[in-house]
Design an enzyme around this catalytic site. Structure first.
Site, PDB file in Angstrom:
ATOM      1  CG  ASP A 214      -4.798  -3.801  -6.670  1.00  0.00           C
ATOM      2  OD1 ASP A 214      -4.636  -4.607  -7.608  1.00  0.00           O
ATOM      3  OD2 ASP A 214      -4.949  -4.149  -5.487  1.00  0.00           O
TER       4      ASP A 214
ATOM      5  CG  ASN B 201      -1.358  -6.210  -4.828  1.00  0.00           C
ATOM      6  OD1 ASN B 201      -1.724  -6.488  -3.699  1.00  0.00           O
ATOM      7  ND2 ASN B 201      -1.982  -5.322  -5.585  1.00  0.00           N
TER       8      ASN B 201
ATOM      9  NE  ARG C  25      -3.875  -6.951  -8.527  1.00  0.00           N
ATOM     10  CZ  ARG C  25      -3.872  -7.850  -7.540  1.00  0.00           C
ATOM     11  NH1 ARG C  25      -3.567  -9.110  -7.791  1.00  0.00           N
ATOM     12  NH2 ARG C  25      -4.190  -7.479  -6.313  1.00  0.00           N
TER      13      ARG C  25
ATOM     14  CE  LYS D 287      -5.619   1.584   0.917  1.00  0.00           C
ATOM     15  NZ  LYS D 287      -5.822   1.195  -0.502  1.00  0.00           N
TER      16      LYS D 287
ATOM     17  CE  LYS E 244      -3.913  -2.347   2.130  1.00  0.00           C
ATOM     18  NZ  LYS E 244      -3.345  -3.715   1.943  1.00  0.00           N
TER      19      LYS E 244
ATOM     20  NE  ARG F 209      -9.143  -6.529  -8.700  1.00  0.00           N
ATOM     21  CZ  ARG F 209      -8.256  -6.536  -7.693  1.00  0.00           C
ATOM     22  NH1 ARG F 209      -7.934  -7.671  -7.105  1.00  0.00           N
ATOM     23  NH2 ARG F 209      -7.654  -5.419  -7.313  1.00  0.00           N
TER      24      ARG F 209
ATOM     25  CD  GLU G  17      -3.897  -2.663  -1.880  1.00  0.00           C
ATOM     26  OE1 GLU G  17      -3.337  -3.782  -2.042  1.00  0.00           O
ATOM     27  OE2 GLU G  17      -4.883  -2.499  -1.150  1.00  0.00           O
TER      28      GLU G  17
ATOM     29  NE  ARG H 294     -14.883  -4.989   2.107  1.00  0.00           N
ATOM     30  CZ  ARG H 294     -14.963  -5.961   3.008  1.00  0.00           C
ATOM     31  NH1 ARG H 294     -13.885  -6.303   3.688  1.00  0.00           N
ATOM     32  NH2 ARG H 294     -16.103  -6.571   3.238  1.00  0.00           N
TER      33      ARG H 294
END
Length: 316
Positions: free
Chosen positions: A272, A282, A209, A159, A124, A224, A280, A232
């Site tokens: 993301d 990842n 993603r 978060k 993050k 997503r 983000e 979310r």
């Protein structure tokens, strides 16, 4: 190519969606040898990093999809490449593994993603390395600063810095009656650092993603899309994955980050993106291969293994 993979227990793998499974299928189809080990089977002994590795052969049966050879202690430098595909949490055991893997690198092993880079890239907070793509963001454990941030933006996401799969992500609005208790709980009364970001309404169209493989973007993202009543989009909390071509802005982000991530030894990364914003980066165990391939026809695992082949070949 002798390909070693550090992964979760084989019996826990969901073959219909697991990206590591897709990579192993593709690698075996191309004639490469597969070896597997779990995180606890990685050790330092007499100055050498070794693993209790087993040869894996994949079979057609959907239930009993693999056979394993006898385990043997092998130095990681015996393999052409070792993939770290252990799922989060990124806890102290994961950090200890990065120390061992970094030592293995110094002994001639090739580890992807590079352990030093994985350790340095909080998934993050690392977005701050690319501020031109970030939404308005605050990272702090000071509760008054979080309240000021909410007053300024009206609608935010709060978060933790160490969770995955949408866990413990809160949307808070200025007049939320639970505002104080959420902030107190999330910061553990001011003792834990958290991230606050302005809410991005485009989440309704999906949390995309974008996969980066050896510096190059897969041309399809997995959006997503949140289920009804949810903020979310994570698949783990009921989001629906929809493959779609990268937008012009997606390409802009991917093209800007790809070369830098490759330079750092981050071979596989999941970006993301919500709307026009990077939220983000990842680096531990990005997924989405099978969903993108099934919906778009683009062979993501094929791109990954081909990039591995080129990368390993270039080292020789």
């Amino acid at each position: 190519m002798k390909l070693a993979i550090i992964l979760d227990p084989l019996e826990s793998i969901k073959t219909y969606k697991d990206s590591t499974y897709a990579v192993m299928r593709e690698a075996q189809a191309r004639g490469h040898e597969l070896y597997v080990m779990e995180q606890h089977e990685l050790i330092l002994d007499e100055g050498k990093v070794r693993a209790h590795a087993r040869r894996l052969d994949m079979v057609a049966d959907e239930l009993d999809w693999y056979t394993l050879g006898e385990p043997a202690w092998r130095e990681l430098s015996d393999f052409d490449v070792t993939l770290m595909r252990k799922d989060p949490p990124f806890d102290m055991e994961y950090i200890y593994s990065t120390y061992l893997l970094e030592l293995a690198e110094s002994q001639g092993a090739r580890i992807l993603n590079r352990p030093e880079a994985v350790r340095d890239f909080n998934e993050k907070l690392s977005t701050a390395k690319f501020p031109q793509f970030m939404p308005p963001t605050l990272v702090t454990r000071q509760q008054d600063l979080i309240r000021d941030f909410i007053d300024k933006h009206g609608d935010i996401i709060l978060k933790p810095l160490d969770a995955m799969g949408g866990s413990s992500i809160f949307r808070i609005q200025r007049h939320d009656p639970n505002l104080n208790v959420i902030i107190e709980t999330m910061t553990q009364l001011g003792s834990r650092t958290v991230m606050a970001q302005r809410f991005i309404p485009e989440i309704a169209q999906g949390d995309k993603r974008i996969l980066i493989i050896d510096g190059e973007a897969v041309p399809y993202a997995l959006a997503r899309i949140p289920k009804a009543g949810e903020t979310r989009g994570n698949l783990a909390v009921g989001g629906k994955g929809v493959a779609q071509p990268l937008s012009a802005n997606d390409w802009k982000i991917a093209d800007a980050l790809g070369p830098r991530l490759k330079e750092l030894g981050l071979f596989l990364v999941g970006l993301d993106v919500i709307g026009d914003y990077l939220t983000e980066i990842n680096v531990t165990s990005p997924t989405g291969f099978q969903e993108i391939t099934a919906q778009s026809g683009f062979n993501v695992a094929g791109m990954f293994v081909e990039a591995l082949e080129k990368s390993v070949g270039g080292e020789r």
